[in-house]
Design a protein around this motif. Structure first.
Motif, PDB file in Angstrom:
ATOM      1  N   GLY A 150     -57.001  18.926  82.565  1.00  0.00           N
ATOM      2  CA  GLY A 150     -57.735  18.669  81.329  1.00  0.00           C
ATOM      3  C   GLY A 150     -59.020  19.450  81.325  1.00  0.00           C
ATOM      4  O   GLY A 150     -59.141  20.459  82.027  1.00  0.00           O
ATOM      5  N   ALA A 172     -62.490  21.165  79.086  1.00  0.00           N
ATOM      6  CA  ALA A 172     -62.817  21.772  77.807  1.00  0.00           C
ATOM      7  C   ALA A 172     -61.958  22.997  77.497  1.00  0.00           C
ATOM      8  O   ALA A 172     -61.424  23.129  76.394  1.00  0.00           O
ATOM      9  N   PHE A 219     -55.895  21.578  72.135  1.00  0.00           N
ATOM     10  CA  PHE A 219     -55.909  22.007  70.732  1.00  0.00           C
ATOM     11  C   PHE A 219     -55.592  23.494  70.570  1.00  0.00           C
ATOM     12  O   PHE A 219     -55.017  23.902  69.568  1.00  0.00           O
ATOM     13  N   GLY A 277     -59.837  17.764  85.563  1.00  0.00           N
ATOM     14  CA  GLY A 277     -60.330  17.884  84.189  1.00  0.00           C
ATOM     15  C   GLY A 277     -60.097  16.638  83.361  1.00  0.00           C
ATOM     16  O   GLY A 277     -58.980  16.105  83.318  1.00  0.00           O
TER      17      GLY A 277
HETATM   18  P1  AMP Z   1     -64.191  21.421  82.302  1.00  0.00           P
HETATM   19  O1  AMP Z   1     -65.516  21.763  82.917  1.00  0.00           O
HETATM   20  O2  AMP Z   1     -63.472  22.593  81.716  1.00  0.00           O
HETATM   21  O3  AMP Z   1     -63.322  20.595  83.231  1.00  0.00           O
HETATM   22  O4  AMP Z   1     -64.512  20.521  81.057  1.00  0.00           O
HETATM   23  C1  AMP Z   1     -65.092  19.274  81.144  1.00  0.00           C
HETATM   24  C2  AMP Z   1     -65.636  18.921  79.799  1.00  0.00           C
HETATM   25  O5  AMP Z   1     -64.601  18.906  78.866  1.00  0.00           O
HETATM   26  C3  AMP Z   1     -66.285  17.564  79.728  1.00  0.00           C
HETATM   27  O6  AMP Z   1     -67.661  17.736  79.563  1.00  0.00           O
HETATM   28  C4  AMP Z   1     -65.641  16.936  78.495  1.00  0.00           C
HETATM   29  O7  AMP Z   1     -66.579  16.309  77.643  1.00  0.00           O
HETATM   30  C5  AMP Z   1     -65.033  18.117  77.791  1.00  0.00           C
HETATM   31  N1  AMP Z   1     -63.929  17.737  76.911  1.00  0.00           N
HETATM   32  C6  AMP Z   1     -62.821  17.055  77.215  1.00  0.00           C
HETATM   33  N2  AMP Z   1     -62.067  16.853  76.136  1.00  0.00           N
HETATM   34  C7  AMP Z   1     -62.702  17.410  75.096  1.00  0.00           C
HETATM   35  C8  AMP Z   1     -62.427  17.513  73.697  1.00  0.00           C
HETATM   36  N3  AMP Z   1     -61.331  16.973  73.168  1.00  0.00           N
HETATM   37  N4  AMP Z   1     -63.326  18.169  72.925  1.00  0.00           N
HETATM   38  C9  AMP Z   1     -64.434  18.706  73.470  1.00  0.00           C
HETATM   39  N5  AMP Z   1     -64.747  18.645  74.763  1.00  0.00           N
HETATM   40  C10 AMP Z   1     -63.887  18.011  75.576  1.00  0.00           C
END
Ligand code: AMP
Length: 422
Positions: free
Chosen positions: A219, A221, A248, A342
């Protein structure tokens, strides 16, 4: 792991230098979370029990240059004064770390004025029997991170001159070829600490010899930072579950309306390729079927659960929905090896943390049923701690970037540099 560890060394009367990852979150000189420090204690205590001549610890703390720049820009934007000296003091200096370590070890910890240099050399030479010295932040020296191997070697040689043995327990920094992580290993016998060994054992077994079924959940961002992990794991897992903001871009690539949800327009091709590869290789790649949308990026947004095929054009998806939670949880509970990296949604906002918390719970349940469950560092580690389930899974990695690179199948320079077993 075919690398030597602290078990292969007799430390008695030896001068020992240990690279730890004490890069803990700091706010105005106060440690916000000491997990990484506590994770290094087994190695430190083990070495100390063997009565070395002395023990030197080194680590980076933040990234002084970048951190100053960021804070300065923020202060300018907010129209606030910026005191660089005070900022560095509270964010990047090791004094609070040395003091906290002294409490954890129940033993005095001296602090050197720098990581290298004449003054530090004098302090090192004056160390008494069994004493512990913490070096100042290694990143105060530009040689530490220099791309030029000659620069790095100059620093590494100085660090090596303090000791007879180098121990690397800094898994969280092992993906960086820096003077204190990788280069120093060229000049001393170099072995892994217990934390390094444990991280590599868990992550290594998962990627090379997992007990099946093996389920990975990715998961966060952006697809951008996770493409290589997805591609590497695709060939090993029985099911790959994808959530978080990156879902998305996958749906946009398939022509669906995603409203104002996070989109990486330059990754549409990549997303499509991943979907095509999964199909061609008959891999079970599962995307969320429903999502919690909000009318703004705010915990107070008005929310709705919708099918991913019915995202309103003026809303954005901020979490996975209940149907997806059920689908993903069932997959996880059936697994014997689980790797999670994630969050599933914007877990920092309580109204959009349900999906992430439910996945954390599913991992805890799988662990109870005998599965080996591994949580990658960084945001996933914060998320599982926030859910109060960090001790209910098999392993929470202390390294965000390092665990990602390991899962991508890359060689970690800090590990590669250590001495082989035979
Ligand atoms: P990462 O550093 O790529 O693992 O991303 C982590 C971040 O992804 C966290 O700060 C979450 O808030 C963000 N995140 C998760 N889902 C979503 C979403 N649907 N829309 C925007 N941000 C997201």
């Amino acid at each position: 792991m075919n690398k030597k560890t602290v078990r292969d060394i007799d430390f008695k009367n030896k001068r020992v230098i240990v690279r730890v990852d004490f890069n803990v979150p700091m706010k105005n000189g106060v440690i916000q979370d000491d997990i990484r420090m506590r994770a290094a204690l087994p190695t430190i205590n083990y070495v100390l029990e063997q009565q070395p001549k002395y023990l030197i610890l080194m680590s980076h703390l933040g990234d002084p240059k970048k951190d100053v720049q960021k804070a300065k820009e923020k202060a300018e934007k907010d129209g606030k004064p910026f005191d660089e000296v005070k900022f560095i003091e509270g964010k990047c200096k090791m004094k609070p770390i040395a003091e906290h370590l002294a409490k954890l070890l129940n033993k005095p910890v001296k602090l050197a004025p720098a990581a290298i240099g004449a003054e530090t050399k004098t302090v090192v030479e004056s160390l008494g029997s069994g004493e512990v010295l913490m070096l100042e932040n290694t990143r105060f020296h530009k040689q530490e991170t220099s791309k030029d191997a000659v620069d790095r070697e100059a620093m590494a040689k100085e660090l090596a001159s303090y000791a007879d043995v180098f121990v690397n327990d800094a898994f969280g920094s092992a993906h960086r070829a820096h003077a204190s992580t990788e280069t120093v290993a060229k000049f001393l016998p170099a072995v892994a600490g217990f934390l390094m060994e444990k991280e590599l054992a868990y992550l290594g077994k998962a990627v090379s010899n997992p007990t099946k079924p093996f389920v990975a959940i990715i998961g966060g961002a952006k697809i951008g930072g996770k493409i290589d992990v997805i591609q590497n794991l695709m060939n090993k897992v029985d099911a790959l579950l994808i959530g978080g903001g990156m879902m998305f871009t996958f749906y946009k690539a398939q022509g669906l309306e995603i409203g104002k949800s996070l989109l990486e327009a330059d990754k549409l091709d990549v997303a499509q390729k991943i979907l095509d590869d999964a199909k061609a290789k008959n891999i079970r790649l599962l995307l969320p079927t429903d999502t919690v949308v909000g009318d703004k990026f705010d915990n107070a947004a008005s929310t709705n659960v919708v099918s991913v095929r019915a995202i309103p054009s003026d809303h954005l998806g901020l979490d996975i929905g209940p149907e997806t939670i059920k689908l993903f949880s069932e997959e996880i509970r059936k697994a014997k090896t689980v790797v999670w990296n994630g969050p599933m949604g914007v877990f920092e906002m309580p109204n959009f943390a349900k999906g992430t918390n439910a996945i954390a719970q599913a991992l805890a349940d799988a662990t109870k049923s005998g599965a080996v469950t591994i949580v990658g560092g960084g945001d996933s580690a914060s998320a599982i701690a926030q859910a109060g389930l960090d001790t209910s899974v098999s392993h929470v990695s202390t390294g965000g970037g390092a665990s990602l690179e390991f899962l991508e199948g890359k060689v970690l320079p800090g590990v590669a540099a250590l001495n082989d077993k035979n």
